[in-house]
Write a protein that holds these residues in place. Structure first.
Motif, PDB file in Angstrom:
ATOM      1  N   VAL A 172       0.888  -1.436   0.056  1.00 18.31           N
ATOM      2  CA  VAL A 172       0.101   0.172  -0.075  1.00 18.31           C
ATOM      3  C   VAL A 172       0.753   1.160   0.011  1.00 18.31           C
ATOM      4  O   VAL A 172       0.215   2.310  -0.255  1.00 18.31           O
ATOM      5  CB  VAL A 172      -1.070   0.047   1.450  1.00 18.31           C
ATOM      6  N   GLN A 173       2.251   1.154   0.391  1.00 14.96           N
ATOM      7  CA  GLN A 173       2.917   2.430   0.392  1.00 14.96           C
ATOM      8  C   GLN A 173       4.453   1.812   0.273  1.00 14.96           C
ATOM      9  O   GLN A 173       5.085   0.757   0.987  1.00 14.96           O
ATOM     10  CB  GLN A 173       2.684   3.113   1.498  1.00 14.96           C
ATOM     11  N   ARG A 174       5.245   2.472  -0.571  1.00 14.27           N
ATOM     12  CA  ARG A 174       6.587   2.301  -0.544  1.00 14.27           C
ATOM     13  C   ARG A 174       7.353   3.805   0.473  1.00 14.27           C
ATOM     14  O   ARG A 174       6.983   4.706   0.140  1.00 14.27           O
ATOM     15  CB  ARG A 174       7.112   2.432  -1.822  1.00 14.27           C
ATOM     16  N   ARG A 175       8.240   3.166   1.287  1.00 11.81           N
ATOM     17  CA  ARG A 175       8.584   4.268   2.044  1.00 11.81           C
ATOM     18  C   ARG A 175      10.202   4.239   1.971  1.00 11.81           C
ATOM     19  O   ARG A 175      10.771   3.029   2.722  1.00 11.81           O
ATOM     20  CB  ARG A 175       8.201   4.158   3.578  1.00 11.81           C
ATOM     21  N   GLY A 176      11.040   4.885   1.473  1.00 11.90           N
ATOM     22  CA  GLY A 176      12.492   4.992   1.429  1.00 11.90           C
ATOM     23  C   GLY A 176      13.064   3.533   1.088  1.00 11.90           C
ATOM     24  O   GLY A 176      12.676   2.845  -0.092  1.00 11.90           O
ATOM     25  N   GLN A 177      13.301   2.622   2.008  1.00 12.19           N
ATOM     26  CA  GLN A 177      13.840   1.391   1.709  1.00 12.19           C
ATOM     27  C   GLN A 177      13.013   0.287   2.093  1.00 12.19           C
ATOM     28  O   GLN A 177      13.262  -0.907   2.633  1.00 12.19           O
ATOM     29  CB  GLN A 177      15.636   1.181   2.219  1.00 12.19           C
ATOM     30  N   GLY A 178      11.854   0.567   2.571  1.00 12.25           N
ATOM     31  CA  GLY A 178      10.991  -0.392   2.979  1.00 12.25           C
ATOM     32  C   GLY A 178       9.215  -0.223   2.316  1.00 12.25           C
ATOM     33  O   GLY A 178       9.182   0.372   1.392  1.00 12.25           O
ATOM     34  N   LEU A 179       8.826  -1.217   2.557  1.00 14.00           N
ATOM     35  CA  LEU A 179       7.218  -1.244   2.101  1.00 14.00           C
ATOM     36  C   LEU A 179       6.196  -1.147   3.453  1.00 14.00           C
ATOM     37  O   LEU A 179       6.599  -1.442   4.592  1.00 14.00           O
ATOM     38  CB  LEU A 179       7.217  -2.493   1.220  1.00 14.00           C
ATOM     39  N   VAL A 180       4.971  -0.873   3.168  1.00 15.30           N
ATOM     40  CA  VAL A 180       3.981  -0.750   4.000  1.00 15.30           C
ATOM     41  C   VAL A 180       3.206  -1.969   3.289  1.00 15.30           C
ATOM     42  O   VAL A 180       2.691  -1.473   2.035  1.00 15.30           O
ATOM     43  CB  VAL A 180       3.264   0.286   4.417  1.00 15.30           C
ATOM     44  N   LEU A 181       2.542  -3.054   3.963  1.00 14.29           N
ATOM     45  CA  LEU A 181       1.567  -4.066   3.476  1.00 14.29           C
ATOM     46  C   LEU A 181       0.305  -3.942   4.058  1.00 14.29           C
ATOM     47  O   LEU A 181       0.202  -3.693   5.273  1.00 14.29           O
ATOM     48  CB  LEU A 181       2.141  -5.412   3.706  1.00 14.29           C
ATOM     49  N   ALA A 182      -0.662  -4.218   3.274  1.00 13.74           N
ATOM     50  CA  ALA A 182      -1.991  -4.495   3.909  1.00 13.74           C
ATOM     51  C   ALA A 182      -2.086  -6.089   3.907  1.00 13.74           C
ATOM     52  O   ALA A 182      -2.125  -6.619   2.734  1.00 13.74           O
ATOM     53  CB  ALA A 182      -3.112  -3.937   3.070  1.00 13.74           C
ATOM     54  N   THR A 183      -2.641  -6.514   4.998  1.00 15.80           N
ATOM     55  CA  THR A 183      -2.691  -7.964   5.207  1.00 15.80           C
ATOM     56  C   THR A 183      -3.884  -8.220   6.347  1.00 15.80           C
ATOM     57  O   THR A 183      -3.781  -7.576   7.526  1.00 15.80           O
ATOM     58  CB  THR A 183      -1.583  -8.765   5.328  1.00 15.80           C
ATOM     59  N   GLY A 184      -4.845  -8.975   5.954  1.00 17.25           N
ATOM     60  CA  GLY A 184      -5.810  -9.345   7.091  1.00 17.25           C
ATOM     61  C   GLY A 184      -6.497  -8.038   7.831  1.00 17.25           C
ATOM     62  O   GLY A 184      -6.951  -8.292   8.844  1.00 17.25           O
ATOM     63  N   GLY A 185      -6.606  -6.919   7.333  1.00 19.11           N
ATOM     64  CA  GLY A 185      -7.181  -5.857   7.881  1.00 19.11           C
ATOM     65  C   GLY A 185      -6.236  -5.129   8.757  1.00 19.11           C
ATOM     66  O   GLY A 185      -6.410  -4.172   9.040  1.00 19.11           O
ATOM     67  N   GLY A 186      -4.915  -5.259   8.748  1.00 18.15           N
ATOM     68  CA  GLY A 186      -3.881  -4.529   9.481  1.00 18.15           C
ATOM     69  C   GLY A 186      -2.920  -4.223   8.321  1.00 18.15           C
ATOM     70  O   GLY A 186      -2.950  -4.600   7.103  1.00 18.15           O
ATOM     71  N   ARG A 187      -2.017  -3.349   8.774  1.00 17.92           N
ATOM     72  CA  ARG A 187      -0.649  -2.911   8.093  1.00 17.92           C
ATOM     73  C   ARG A 187       0.523  -3.266   8.973  1.00 17.92           C
ATOM     74  O   ARG A 187       0.740  -3.319  10.014  1.00 17.92           O
ATOM     75  CB  ARG A 187      -0.911  -1.668   8.106  1.00 17.92           C
ATOM     76  N   ILE A 188       1.274  -3.425   7.953  1.00 15.50           N
ATOM     77  CA  ILE A 188       2.697  -3.917   8.682  1.00 15.50           C
ATOM     78  C   ILE A 188       3.843  -3.524   7.570  1.00 15.50           C
ATOM     79  O   ILE A 188       3.694  -3.164   6.444  1.00 15.50           O
ATOM     80  CB  ILE A 188       2.947  -5.700   8.151  1.00 15.50           C
ATOM     81  N   ALA A 189       4.811  -2.868   8.376  1.00 14.32           N
ATOM     82  CA  ALA A 189       6.066  -2.375   7.647  1.00 14.32           C
ATOM     83  C   ALA A 189       7.020  -3.254   7.667  1.00 14.32           C
ATOM     84  O   ALA A 189       7.441  -4.100   8.410  1.00 14.32           O
ATOM     85  CB  ALA A 189       6.533  -0.790   8.445  1.00 14.32           C
ATOM     86  N   MET A 190       7.860  -3.407   6.564  1.00 11.21           N
ATOM     87  CA  MET A 190       8.857  -4.256   6.141  1.00 11.21           C
ATOM     88  C   MET A 190       9.948  -3.582   5.374  1.00 11.21           C
ATOM     89  O   MET A 190       9.835  -3.150   4.447  1.00 11.21           O
ATOM     90  CB  MET A 190       8.197  -5.485   5.400  1.00 11.21           C
TER      91      MET A 190
END
Length: 89
Positions: free
Chosen positions: A48-66
């Motif tokens: 759902v978003q790219r931030r610098g050297q990472g990603l923000v994911l949508a999964t199961g109704g939540g958000r996870i930064a990786m």
């Protein structure tokens, strides 16, 4: 007729494209860390978003930064039949 695309690293997944995890190419520690976040083989997610050297994911109704390094080790296949409403079941 079903045509399945080859797996790609999560880091290469296009924005808002639903996909399923097919493989985690990491050791036990990484696998456990992802399991603790609710990510396992078969999990549905999207970027759902790219931030610098990472990603923000949508999964199961939540958000996870990786981070990008971890996203390189998680391989996914695009799932065109999955709902893409931001919640992803």
């Amino acid at each position: 007729m079903s045509h399945t695309a080859p797996p790609i690293p999560l880091s290469e997944l296009q924005h808002d494209t639903p996909a399923r995890i097919v493989e985690i190419q990491g050791g036990r520690h990484l696998t456990r860390r992802l399991l603790a976040l609710g990510l396992r083989q078969g999990s549905l997610l999207s970027v759902v978003q790219r931030r610098g050297q990472g990603l923000v994911l949508a999964t199961g109704g939540g958000r996870i930064a990786m981070g990008f390094g971890v996203a390189e080790k998680v391989h996914v296949c695009v799932d065109p039949e999955a709902r893409n409403d931001g919640g992803l079941d």
